[in-house]
Structure formats: structure tokens, C-alpha cells
Write an enzyme that holds these catalytic residues in place. Sequence first.
Site, mmCIF file in Angstrom:
data_model
loop_
_atom_site.group_PDB
_atom_site.id
_atom_site.type_symbol
_atom_site.label_atom_id
_atom_site.label_comp_id
_atom_site.label_asym_id
_atom_site.label_seq_id
_atom_site.Cartn_x
_atom_site.Cartn_y
_atom_site.Cartn_z
ATOM 1 N N ASN A 94 0.848 -1.208 0.021
ATOM 2 C CA ASN A 94 0.076 -0.026 -0.093
ATOM 3 C C ASN A 94 0.957 1.082 -0.136
ATOM 4 O OD1 ASN A 94 -2.688 0.956 2.329
ATOM 5 N ND2 ASN A 94 -2.450 1.230 0.114
ATOM 6 N N CYS A 100 -5.590 5.562 8.180
ATOM 7 C CA CYS A 100 -4.838 4.692 7.117
ATOM 8 C C CYS A 100 -4.050 3.978 8.010
ATOM 9 C CB CYS A 100 -4.303 5.505 6.125
ATOM 10 S SG CYS A 100 -3.578 4.403 5.120
ATOM 11 N N GLY A 101 -4.351 2.488 8.239
ATOM 12 C CA GLY A 101 -3.388 1.702 8.972
ATOM 13 C C GLY A 101 -2.148 1.612 8.579
ATOM 14 N N ASN A 110 -14.971 1.846 2.199
ATOM 15 C CA ASN A 110 -13.887 0.784 1.358
ATOM 16 C C ASN A 110 -14.844 -0.415 1.598
ATOM 17 O OD1 ASN A 110 -11.468 2.564 1.914
ATOM 18 N ND2 ASN A 110 -12.388 2.951 3.811
ATOM 19 N N GLU A 142 -10.449 0.562 -2.181
ATOM 20 C CA GLU A 142 -10.533 1.526 -1.393
ATOM 21 C C GLU A 142 -11.102 2.946 -1.808
ATOM 22 O OE1 GLU A 142 -7.138 2.806 0.802
ATOM 23 O OE2 GLU A 142 -5.974 0.845 0.468
ATOM 24 N N CYS A 193 -4.593 -2.932 2.810
ATOM 25 C CA CYS A 193 -5.367 -1.814 3.395
ATOM 26 C C CYS A 193 -5.277 -2.317 5.114
ATOM 27 C CB CYS A 193 -6.864 -1.965 3.166
ATOM 28 S SG CYS A 193 -7.689 -0.440 4.067
ATOM 29 N N THR A 216 -6.701 -0.784 7.739
ATOM 30 C CA THR A 216 -7.825 -0.613 8.410
ATOM 31 C C THR A 216 -8.813 -1.709 8.086
ATOM 32 O OG1 THR A 216 -8.571 1.223 7.125
ATOM 33 C CG2 THR A 216 -7.826 1.916 9.292
HETATM 34 N N1 LIG Z 1 -5.032 1.969 2.932
HETATM 35 C C1 LIG Z 1 -5.572 2.548 4.228
HETATM 36 C C2 LIG Z 1 -6.780 3.348 4.232
HETATM 37 C C3 LIG Z 1 -7.101 4.527 3.589
HETATM 38 C C4 LIG Z 1 -8.071 5.398 3.601
HETATM 39 C C5 LIG Z 1 -9.493 4.790 2.963
HETATM 40 N N2 LIG Z 1 -8.938 4.711 1.218
HETATM 41 C C6 LIG Z 1 -10.491 5.403 3.130
HETATM 42 O O1 LIG Z 1 -11.020 6.485 2.434
HETATM 43 O O2 LIG Z 1 -11.205 5.316 4.368
HETATM 44 C C7 LIG Z 1 -5.356 1.467 5.307
HETATM 45 O O3 LIG Z 1 -4.193 1.036 5.274
HETATM 46 O O4 LIG Z 1 -6.127 1.521 6.321
#
Ligand SMILES: N[C@@H](CCC[C@H](N)C(=O)O)C(=O)O
Length: 308
Positions: free
Chosen positions: A28, A98-99, A210, A228, A237, A239
Site C-alpha cells: 500500500n 490509514c493503518g 472501503n 479503497e 489496507c 484498517t
Molecule cells: N489504505 C488505508 C486506508 C486509507 C483510507 C481509505 N481509502 C478511506 O478512504 O477510508 C489503510 O491501510 O488503512
Amino acid sequence: MSTVPAAPAAFPGSAAPLAFLKGHGTENDFVILPDPENRLELPPAAVARLCDRRAGIGGDGLLHVVRSAAHPEAAALAGSAEWFMDYRNGDGSVAEMCGNGVRVFARYLQRAGLAAEGDLAVATRAGVRSVHIAKAGADGGPGDITVGMGTARLPGGEVSVTVGGHRRPARHVDMGNPHAVVFVEDLADAGPLLRAPEVEPAAAYPEGTNVEFAVDRGPRHVAMRVHERGSGETRSCGTGACAVMVAAARRDGADPAVTGRPETWTVDLPGGRLLITEHPDGSVEMTGPAEIVAEGTVDPDWLARGTR
Ligand SMILES: N[C@@H](CCC[C@H](N)C(=O)O)C(=O)O
């Protein structure tokens, strides 16, 4: 080494080159813009241009690194966390959390000499997240990073996701940002994911969502793909992996708050593996890798041309 520019130039319209780094966590990937005093203007068009994979640097999202005290959305958290992750999706939209981004953000701070191995706190729009940077591995590679992801919220109400023309029940999980988790027999069932999957009712997700597609791989072991919000299909991702873990555990009748025992699950993603633990107090932890792969400067004229 320090990669924090003393006084980054505002853009668009500035003559000074702008420092950036590029990093990823389980593939990511993010453009990282160090801007401790929050001098940069970051309109959505500038973020989208930087994240463009053909005409820009390329990234699923952008990590704007700002001192909490210098950002109006984080100033109240400055006493708990010195740094604020001002996260943007690749299309320029703002997200709460964003985790994978938090791990890469922490790795940047470590590389820049702004954080050391051990514990630190990072402010996000979803609140302060605790981070632990492990020691480097025996091979000299960077140690994994663990993030306290807060608690999962499971709003009631039925939601569904259309998979291969059929509506399937999904689980609404909120990890500070919204998720719809749907279990499938085969990850290929999700199709090419070129567009956002249809999620109903739309009212359940007023800010969009998401969407995670998950399959079982074994005991406490799942694999997933994700579409996402604001970025399209990505290779990981964080989260989303937490949302899948919690949805899978509840589906299997496992709730650490009831059993008093933590649940640790392995979540495989196209870009790598994350370990997710939910504790009896409801807190969720995510552990995985994070790397900085490059650094350089952005031509401010190029950026300005695309954002006028
Ligand atoms: N890739 C991220 C999440 C990024 C935000 C997501 N696209 C949103 O709009 O909520 C992760 O690693 O959590």
C-alpha cells in the site's frame, strides 16, 4: 540523517523544489510530504497529481507529515502526539485513518531522526494511535511496526455488497474509517474491481466506504482483496485487514470481550501479510512491515501546471 526540510515552500506557484519520499507497507504505497509547520497548500488536484502513477510520483495515498500543534485539525491532540498524519487518498479526498499509512509514517519519522525504536504516538483524524517500532531484524532489515488501531465499531443494520451480479450480506465495521466486509468463496469472485462495488443501502455510508472481499484460509487465517474509497483496488489496507479480522471473528462466534482471551488472526493481502489481534478490552492491534524506498524533490512548476 534528517529529511525534514527546514522551511518547505508552499505550492502551487512556488519556485522552490519540494521534498518528498516514497514508502509502502505491504505494497500500500504513499507519497510522503514532510511539512512540519504546515506551510503547504494541498488542494485535492495537487494530491491527485502527485499520486498519479503515470504522470506523477504514484501512490495509493499521500502522507502529509505535520506537527500536530501546527494543524488546525490536530492542535487539540498536540499534548498526546507531536506528529499528525494528514492522510489523503489518491484522488485527493481526505480520510480519517490509514493503518498501513501510520506504519509508513512512523518509519519516515524514524528515518528522519524524529522518532526512535520503541513507542510513539501519532495523531490522526480518528484520534491518537499508539505505535511500537520493533528493533531491526537479524538480517539488518527494518523491524515490524505495531499500531494500536483503537476499537472496532459494529454499527447495526443490514448492509449488502453486489458480487458477480448477486447481492450478498456484508458486515459494516468502522475502524475510524468505514468498511463493508463480504465473505466470498474465491477472491476472484470480486472480479476486476475497476469500479467501486455496489453497497446498499447507500445511506449506511454517507461518506462512501472501503469494501473488503474475504476468504477463509485456515483456523484464524483469512485472505482478502480491497477496493479503497478514493483509491480503487489496492494491494493492502490496514484498517480493512482489521475490519476483516473482526468480522471473521464475530462470524465464528469469537468475541474477546466475552471469552476474555485475545484473538490473533493472520490476514493475507495481495501485497503481504498483517497480524491482527483483538484484545478483551476491544482494542485492536495491527503488526506489519513498512519501508521507505526513495526520496527526491518535486518540480513546483510541474505541480502548479496541473493544479491551476
Ligand atoms: N489504505 C488505508 C486506508 C486509507 C483510507 C481509505 N481509502 C478511506 O478512504 O477510508 C489503510 O491501510 O488503512
